[in-house]
Design a protein around this motif. Structure first.
Motif, PDB file in Angstrom:
ATOM      1  N   PHE A  30      16.363  17.723 -11.123  1.00 26.91           N
ATOM      2  CA  PHE A  30      16.111  16.507 -11.922  1.00 26.91           C
ATOM      3  C   PHE A  30      16.924  15.341 -11.362  1.00 26.91           C
ATOM      4  O   PHE A  30      16.407  14.234 -11.177  1.00 26.91           O
ATOM      5  CB  PHE A  30      16.484  16.732 -13.400  1.00 26.91           C
ATOM      6  N   ALA A  31      18.207  15.581 -11.108  1.00 29.16           N
ATOM      7  CA  ALA A  31      19.085  14.512 -10.606  1.00 29.16           C
ATOM      8  C   ALA A  31      18.592  14.007  -9.251  1.00 29.16           C
ATOM      9  O   ALA A  31      18.524  12.790  -9.015  1.00 29.16           O
ATOM     10  CB  ALA A  31      20.518  15.018 -10.502  1.00 29.16           C
ATOM     11  N   ALA A  32      18.200  14.935  -8.373  1.00 22.30           N
ATOM     12  CA  ALA A  32      17.743  14.533  -7.031  1.00 22.30           C
ATOM     13  C   ALA A  32      16.461  13.714  -7.108  1.00 22.30           C
ATOM     14  O   ALA A  32      16.192  12.877  -6.241  1.00 22.30           O
ATOM     15  CB  ALA A  32      17.531  15.770  -6.161  1.00 22.30           C
ATOM     16  N   ALA A  33      15.672  13.930  -8.163  1.00 21.46           N
ATOM     17  CA  ALA A  33      14.428  13.172  -8.334  1.00 21.46           C
ATOM     18  C   ALA A  33      14.668  11.864  -9.093  1.00 21.46           C
ATOM     19  O   ALA A  33      13.721  11.145  -9.415  1.00 21.46           O
ATOM     20  CB  ALA A  33      13.398  14.036  -9.068  1.00 21.46           C
ATOM     21  N   GLY A  34      15.942  11.572  -9.397  1.00 24.33           N
ATOM     22  CA  GLY A  34      16.267  10.331 -10.105  1.00 24.33           C
ATOM     23  C   GLY A  34      15.946  10.371 -11.591  1.00 24.33           C
ATOM     24  O   GLY A  34      15.840   9.336 -12.236  1.00 24.33           O
ATOM     25  N   LEU A  35      15.784  11.562 -12.137  1.00 27.58           N
ATOM     26  CA  LEU A  35      15.481  11.694 -13.567  1.00 27.58           C
ATOM     27  C   LEU A  35      16.782  11.843 -14.359  1.00 27.58           C
ATOM     28  O   LEU A  35      17.699  12.517 -13.896  1.00 27.58           O
ATOM     29  CB  LEU A  35      14.614  12.937 -13.816  1.00 27.58           C
ATOM     30  N   GLU A  36      16.826  11.262 -15.525  1.00 24.67           N
ATOM     31  CA  GLU A  36      18.041  11.392 -16.329  1.00 24.67           C
ATOM     32  C   GLU A  36      17.903  12.532 -17.334  1.00 24.67           C
ATOM     33  O   GLU A  36      18.289  12.404 -18.484  1.00 24.67           O
ATOM     34  CB  GLU A  36      18.354  10.067 -17.041  1.00 24.67           C
TER      35      GLU A  36
END
Ligand code: XBP
Ligand code: MG
Length: 256
Positions: A30-36
């Protein structure tokens, strides 16, 4: 009926992979995809009701963040996110982050020496099973299992019985010659719907699940220096799970 094969679930049964493995890998993806998005230990416990990583992400989006609009078509977005999650998960296993549960290595070795047939029935991705077996038991370990039934090979994941039916069919065995090993409600539903007597080893996420259908429930498989605690069923004085106890459980479960 002679016991011929043991069929194992992976996540939660062979290793405590969920909290410190899958959950962490989802969050890294999630973090690598820019999702919070951040799946806490508690939230992940709720999400475990849905088996399968892609199915779990979809359930999260629909139930917890219904106003989120993915940047790509939904199924493609989930697929990419899940591919990244698998990379993070197998990397974690490569770092040795997740050990086997007590008794797992001992029992697998004992079963191999006794020429019992071994199989795996899991909802997780095949690459994850391979990585766990290789990093905990050695590069040959996947070959110990004559069938590794995993992931999307059947469309209906646990609690549906399909993955166990698939493994039994591949082995050419009727259910009453086998025992299943599980850790969760979805797992026991799947195994017992396939008519397999089932031994449960609980973990923190599953200890409150209803296992009344199990042939035996223990806290873990146990070792001579780390005895199990029986929770349900007759362990005949045994202090760890070995083939002697497994054969007794199997004989009893087939005669009522
Ligand atoms: C395990 C699962 C799996 C993993 C994630 O259930 O539900 O979905 O949590 O794996 P079981 P993937 O132990 O009953 O097989 O992300 O590879 O799907
Ligand atoms: Mg499991």
């Amino acid at each position: 009926m002679m016991l011929q094969a043991l069929i194992f679930d992976v996540d939660g049964t062979l290793a405590d992979t969920e909290r410190d493995g899958h959950r962490v890998a989802f969050n890294r993806a999630f973090a690598a995809a820019g999702l919070e998005w951040e799946w806490s230990e508690a939230l992940y416990g709720e999400l475990l009701a849905i088996t399968g990583g892609k199915e779990r992400i979809l359930h999260y989006m629909e139930t917890y963040i219904p106003h989120f609009t993915p940047p790509q078509p939904r199924d493609e977005f989930i697929k990419q996110l899940h591919l990244a999650k698998t990379d993070h998960y197998t990397a974690l296993l490569g770092e040795g982050a997740i050990p086997l549960r007590p008794g797992v290595k001992r029992l697998l070795q004992e079963a191999r020496e006794a020429d019992l047939r071994l199989a795996i029935a899991t909802t997780t991705t095949p690459a994850n099973v391979e990585a766990l077996l290789i990093h905990t038991l050695g590069s040959n370990a996947p070959s110990w299992f004559e069938v590794i039934a995993a992931g999307d090979v059947v469309p209906a994941k646990k609690p549906a019985p399909d993955i166990y039916h698939y493994a039994l069919k591949k082995m050419g065995l009727p259910a009453d010659r086998c025992l299943a090993f599980e850790d969760s409600w979805n797992g026991i539903c799947s195994a017992t719907a396939a008519a397999l007597p089932t031994i449960i080893s609980v973990n923190g996420y599953t200890e409150k699940d209803d296992f009344s259908a199990a042939a035996l429930v223990v806290d873990h498989w146990g070792e001579p220096n780390l005895p199990f605690t029986p929770i349900q069923g007759n362990v005949s004085g045994s202090r760890w799970l070995d083939l002697n106890l497994i054969r007794k459980i199997h004989a009893t479960s087939n005669h009522g």
